[in-house]
Scaffold this motif. Sequence first.
Motif, PDB file in Angstrom:
ATOM      1  N   LEU A 133       0.832  -1.207   0.000  1.00 24.31           N
ATOM      2  CA  LEU A 133       0.000   0.000   0.000  1.00 24.31           C
ATOM      3  C   LEU A 133       0.866   1.256   0.000  1.00 24.31           C
ATOM      4  O   LEU A 133       0.552   2.243  -0.678  1.00 24.31           O
ATOM      5  CB  LEU A 133      -0.909   0.018   1.231  1.00 24.31           C
ATOM      6  N   ASN A 134       1.958   1.199   0.741  1.00 22.53           N
ATOM      7  CA  ASN A 134       2.861   2.349   0.789  1.00 22.53           C
ATOM      8  C   ASN A 134       3.451   2.651  -0.589  1.00 22.53           C
ATOM      9  O   ASN A 134       3.595   3.816  -0.983  1.00 22.53           O
ATOM     10  CB  ASN A 134       3.984   2.094   1.797  1.00 22.53           C
ATOM     11  N   GLU A 135       3.781   1.583  -1.338  1.00 15.86           N
ATOM     12  CA  GLU A 135       4.292   1.747  -2.706  1.00 15.86           C
ATOM     13  C   GLU A 135       3.238   2.391  -3.608  1.00 15.86           C
ATOM     14  O   GLU A 135       3.542   3.242  -4.450  1.00 15.86           O
ATOM     15  CB  GLU A 135       4.701   0.385  -3.279  1.00 15.86           C
ATOM     16  N   ILE A 136       1.992   1.971  -3.431  1.00 18.69           N
ATOM     17  CA  ILE A 136       0.891   2.515  -4.245  1.00 18.69           C
ATOM     18  C   ILE A 136       0.705   3.998  -3.955  1.00 18.69           C
ATOM     19  O   ILE A 136       0.607   4.820  -4.877  1.00 18.69           O
ATOM     20  CB  ILE A 136      -0.418   1.733  -3.965  1.00 18.69           C
ATOM     21  N   TYR A 137       0.645   4.349  -2.654  1.00 15.95           N
ATOM     22  CA  TYR A 137       0.472   5.768  -2.288  1.00 15.95           C
ATOM     23  C   TYR A 137       1.673   6.598  -2.735  1.00 15.95           C
ATOM     24  O   TYR A 137       1.522   7.747  -3.195  1.00 15.95           O
ATOM     25  CB  TYR A 137       0.272   5.900  -0.774  1.00 15.95           C
ATOM     26  N   THR A 139       3.556   6.084  -5.316  1.00 18.04           N
ATOM     27  CA  THR A 139       3.431   6.296  -6.769  1.00 18.04           C
ATOM     28  C   THR A 139       2.353   7.327  -7.090  1.00 18.04           C
ATOM     29  O   THR A 139       2.549   8.202  -7.950  1.00 18.04           O
ATOM     30  CB  THR A 139       3.113   4.955  -7.472  1.00 18.04           C
ATOM     31  N   LYS A 140       1.228   7.218  -6.393  1.00 20.28           N
ATOM     32  CA  LYS A 140       0.132   8.161  -6.637  1.00 20.28           C
ATOM     33  C   LYS A 140       0.535   9.595  -6.311  1.00 20.28           C
ATOM     34  O   LYS A 140       0.217  10.537  -7.063  1.00 20.28           O
ATOM     35  CB  LYS A 140      -1.091   7.774  -5.782  1.00 20.28           C
ATOM     36  N   ILE A 141       1.241   9.757  -5.194  1.00 17.42           N
ATOM     37  CA  ILE A 141       1.671  11.105  -4.783  1.00 17.42           C
ATOM     38  C   ILE A 141       2.717  11.646  -5.761  1.00 17.42           C
ATOM     39  O   ILE A 141       2.693  12.829  -6.142  1.00 17.42           O
ATOM     40  CB  ILE A 141       2.225  11.078  -3.341  1.00 17.42           C
ATOM     41  N   GLN A 142       3.625  10.787  -6.181  1.00 19.21           N
ATOM     42  CA  GLN A 142       4.698  11.201  -7.095  1.00 19.21           C
ATOM     43  C   GLN A 142       4.158  11.828  -8.375  1.00 19.21           C
ATOM     44  O   GLN A 142       4.675  12.838  -8.860  1.00 19.21           O
ATOM     45  CB  GLN A 142       5.568   9.994  -7.433  1.00 19.21           C
ATOM     46  N   TYR A 143       3.083  11.224  -8.920  1.00 19.66           N
ATOM     47  CA  TYR A 143       2.559  11.697 -10.203  1.00 19.66           C
ATOM     48  C   TYR A 143       1.301  12.556 -10.059  1.00 19.66           C
ATOM     49  O   TYR A 143       0.712  12.964 -11.058  1.00 19.66           O
ATOM     50  CB  TYR A 143       2.265  10.502 -11.121  1.00 19.66           C
ATOM     51  N   ALA A 144       0.904  12.843  -8.815  1.00 22.42           N
ATOM     52  CA  ALA A 144      -0.305  13.637  -8.585  1.00 22.42           C
ATOM     53  C   ALA A 144      -0.262  15.025  -9.242  1.00 22.42           C
ATOM     54  O   ALA A 144      -1.287  15.491  -9.778  1.00 22.42           O
ATOM     55  CB  ALA A 144      -0.564  13.768  -7.091  1.00 22.42           C
TER      56      ALA A 144
END
Length: 499
Positions: A133-137, A139-144
């Motif tokens: 889940l931490n990896e998913i968040y 990634t999401k934050i990185q490209y937000a």
Amino acid sequence: MIALKSIIDTFNPEDQQKFIVYLQQKNKRKDTKNIDLFKLMTYPDLDSKTICKKLYKTDNCNAYHALRKRLFQSLIDFTANKNLEDENSVDMQIIKYILASRTYLLQKNYDIAYKILDKAERLADEHLLYPILNEIYHTKIQYAPNNPKVDIEQIIIKQKENQKKHQLEDQLNIVYAKLKSLLNTISYEGKVIDFESELESILKDYNIEINKSLSFKSLYQILAIVNISALVTNTYFEIEKFVLKSYKILKEKKDTNKQLHYQIQIVYIIANTLFRNKKFDASLKYISEMNELMHLKKGTYYKEFILKKTLVEALNLNYINQQEKAIELVENIIKKKHADIESLLDLHLSLLMFYFQKDELDKAKSVLSKFYHTDQYYIEKAGMDWVIKKNLAEILLYAEIQDDDLFYSRLKSFRRRYTKYLKQIQQNRILTFVNFAEKIYTRPEILKDKDFSKVLKSTFEWNSIQQEDIFVISFYAWLRNKTEGNSLYETTLKLIKVN
């Protein structure tokens, strides 16, 4: 040889067949002997030298050792692939989603990438996979910033909450490891430590709460910590309510069989706790549930837990006046070879106790003869508590068969080696028990003295027998029976039942 055998011994017939097929597909040459070696190693009685001669007709050690190394690597690869298929299919699927989404993110196809990440997040959240889940968040934050539809603040909140859960799981893992190491120091090295104060000190460093947000692994580790405390202090009655309540929380979760291994562990802890608290029927119900869980996923965990399940089941049966069934259960299971040495030793010691209670002393002596290693060996394999029980059983058995030399020899050895230790852990009553056993053996006429019977009863008087350890009561039953003259088994059941 030992490492290979220990792995192969865990394979059930279906696993063996699958591994042979795996080797057949992997082999490029027809003269490869890895399948032959594997088949030979499934036979329990063949040693390394015999196998080598069967394969090469000579002591061709170099070729044999090279073959073993290749087979060992194949076993590792097969086991890893099997685990990926059986246990981590969800994990692998989520990782595939993350990798695919990152490809689309690099291609600036943000809508598709975030839809895939959303799917990955739902799956990871459902299965409480905090690191993923931490990896998913992340990634999401990185490209937000590249995707105006994304609420970056909401993702940050989710990530922080997930980090708290992940940190808690890590803390529990540390606490569990520390307490397990502490237990090993006490049980397997015979060192005297104030466990309760150590437990309080370790838990004080971590702020741990039980709620539905915990993972199955975390719940198991909490119960395991509590069980360790009860094991060391013999206070199973204090943890029963907590253990049952915690399992209820676990069962309310969805798809509990996704972490089946931990669920079986928890059910075993409950069954054992209820047995130690003399709630035999309730314990057997959980043994039945444990058996059902062990057969799920094509019996993946059956071999790992069968000895533990059989042990608690047989002990329960013994104390509800079904001793014949208990003996049959243990006799059948110990005929087969098992890797779980500690549970196997527990089963043999229990069988010795069953025979002794039944007054089948020759059979009890036969079981005892199998314990031919030193006490230090058994301390390392089964713990100090097991060794103390074995020594006491040995002393009583030699008393019953009137073997003067062995009785006094074992008695002297026991006092010399364990008196200081038992005093340090405040178990003086074991020494008192041994003193009474010696008096009865050397002066059997004392049993007719009513004052002796009164002293005996007053010495071993308990505030609440429900809170007293069942094995302590079982040893005391031998003394009590000497003054009453009934059968030992009847006296034991009467003590358990009446109180």
